[in-house]
Structure formats: C-alpha cells, structure tokens
Design a protein around this motif. Structure first.
Motif, PDB file in Angstrom:
ATOM      1  N   PRO A   1      26.066  10.904  32.830  1.00 42.26           N
ATOM      2  CA  PRO A   1      26.842   9.669  32.957  1.00 42.26           C
ATOM      3  C   PRO A   1      26.164   8.739  33.973  1.00 42.26           C
ATOM      4  O   PRO A   1      25.599   9.209  34.970  1.00 42.26           O
ATOM      5  CB  PRO A   1      28.199  10.136  33.494  1.00 42.26           C
ATOM      6  N   PRO A   2      26.216   7.435  33.733  1.00 43.70           N
ATOM      7  CA  PRO A   2      25.644   6.498  34.710  1.00 43.70           C
ATOM      8  C   PRO A   2      26.350   6.595  36.056  1.00 43.70           C
ATOM      9  O   PRO A   2      27.546   6.888  36.128  1.00 43.70           O
ATOM     10  CB  PRO A   2      25.888   5.124  34.080  1.00 43.70           C
ATOM     11  N   LYS A   3      25.605   6.360  37.096  1.00 45.62           N
ATOM     12  CA  LYS A   3      26.135   6.284  38.471  1.00 45.62           C
ATOM     13  C   LYS A   3      26.857   7.562  38.895  1.00 45.62           C
ATOM     14  O   LYS A   3      27.861   7.509  39.589  1.00 45.62           O
ATOM     15  CB  LYS A   3      27.050   5.076  38.624  1.00 45.62           C
ATOM     16  N   ASP A   4      26.336   8.714  38.477  1.00 49.91           N
ATOM     17  CA  ASP A   4      26.976   9.992  38.806  1.00 49.91           C
ATOM     18  C   ASP A   4      25.979  10.859  39.571  1.00 49.91           C
ATOM     19  O   ASP A   4      25.271  11.684  38.991  1.00 49.91           O
ATOM     20  CB  ASP A   4      27.431  10.683  37.520  1.00 49.91           C
ATOM     21  N   CYS A  53      18.284   4.760  25.920  1.00 47.60           N
ATOM     22  CA  CYS A  53      18.028   6.121  26.401  1.00 47.60           C
ATOM     23  C   CYS A  53      18.684   7.148  25.495  1.00 47.60           C
ATOM     24  O   CYS A  53      18.076   8.150  25.136  1.00 47.60           O
ATOM     25  CB  CYS A  53      18.516   6.285  27.832  1.00 47.60           C
ATOM     26  N   ARG A  54      19.935   6.887  25.116  1.00 51.22           N
ATOM     27  CA  ARG A  54      20.646   7.861  24.283  1.00 51.22           C
ATOM     28  C   ARG A  54      20.076   7.932  22.871  1.00 51.22           C
ATOM     29  O   ARG A  54      20.286   8.885  22.159  1.00 51.22           O
ATOM     30  CB  ARG A  54      22.146   7.581  24.260  1.00 51.22           C
ATOM     31  N   THR A  76      18.054  11.324  32.110  1.00 53.35           N
ATOM     32  CA  THR A  76      18.405   9.920  31.930  1.00 53.35           C
ATOM     33  C   THR A  76      19.910   9.748  31.895  1.00 53.35           C
ATOM     34  O   THR A  76      20.658  10.719  31.910  1.00 53.35           O
ATOM     35  CB  THR A  76      17.757   9.371  30.631  1.00 53.35           C
ATOM     36  N   THR A  77      20.328   8.489  31.840  1.00 53.01           N
ATOM     37  CA  THR A  77      21.754   8.205  31.772  1.00 53.01           C
ATOM     38  C   THR A  77      22.148   7.833  30.347  1.00 53.01           C
ATOM     39  O   THR A  77      21.324   7.413  29.542  1.00 53.01           O
ATOM     40  CB  THR A  77      22.149   7.062  32.730  1.00 53.01           C
ATOM     41  N   ASP A  78      23.406   7.991  30.063  1.00 53.97           N
ATOM     42  CA  ASP A  78      23.964   7.741  28.735  1.00 53.97           C
ATOM     43  C   ASP A  78      24.193   6.238  28.560  1.00 53.97           C
ATOM     44  O   ASP A  78      25.307   5.740  28.708  1.00 53.97           O
ATOM     45  CB  ASP A  78      25.262   8.529  28.575  1.00 53.97           C
ATOM     46  N   VAL A  79      23.094   5.539  28.276  1.00 51.82           N
ATOM     47  CA  VAL A  79      23.135   4.092  28.047  1.00 51.82           C
ATOM     48  C   VAL A  79      22.323   3.781  26.790  1.00 51.82           C
ATOM     49  O   VAL A  79      21.491   4.600  26.372  1.00 51.82           O
ATOM     50  CB  VAL A  79      22.583   3.307  29.261  1.00 51.82           C
TER      51      VAL A  79
END
Length: 88
Positions: free
Chosen positions: A29-32, A15-16, A9-12
């Motif tokens: 990281p998002p969008k990575d 989710c975190r 998942t992304t760090d948002v």
C-alpha cells in the motif's frame, strides 16, 4: 527488473500493471512504512525468494516490456489517435 532483482513497489497505476505481488516482487500500500519494512525483512530473511522474484521480473521485462515493446505500443497509440474516430 531488467537486472534480475525483485521489485518492491506500491499499489499504484503503472506499477501494479507490471509487478504481480509475490511473483516479480512485492506490492505494498502507498505510504505504509511498516509494510515496507516487513517486505524488506521478508526478502532479507529468505535468499531464495529474491532470487526467484528477480528471475521472474527479468523474464517479464524480456517478454513484453522491452524498449521495443514500449516504442511499438506508443507508436500504435499515436497512430490510432491520428486516425481519428471510427466512422460508421
């Protein structure tokens, strides 16, 4: 998670709160896209890792994130909001 699979998942927010990086899955990281590719390669390269993370993810669901847990939390939130501000 409920199916015993590791989570990528992304760090948002949200989710975190559930996924602890390296325990129930991997937090990126998002969008990575390169980080996503590396995470999937990491899971594919070590069959023990996804099994361990999947088991941890399922345990986390069963200990605080069941449908009943979420329902109870929402009901408590609504009850607190309906009660209004505390009076001195």
């Amino acid at each position: 998670a409920a199916c015993g699979r590791p989570i990528v998942t992304t760090d948002v927010p949200g989710c975190r709160r559930f996924v602890r990086d390296g325990l129930e899955g991997l937090v990126l990281p998002p969008k990575d896209a390169p980080a996503l590719a590396a995470a999937l390669e990491k899971l594919a390269a070590d069959p023990v890792l996804p099994a361990r993370m999947g088991a941890a993810a399922r345990a986390r669901v069963l200990h605080g994130f069941t449908e009943r847990d979420v329902t109870d939390a929402v009901k408590a939130l609504y009850s607190a909001m309906l009660a209004g501000p505390a009076r001195p």
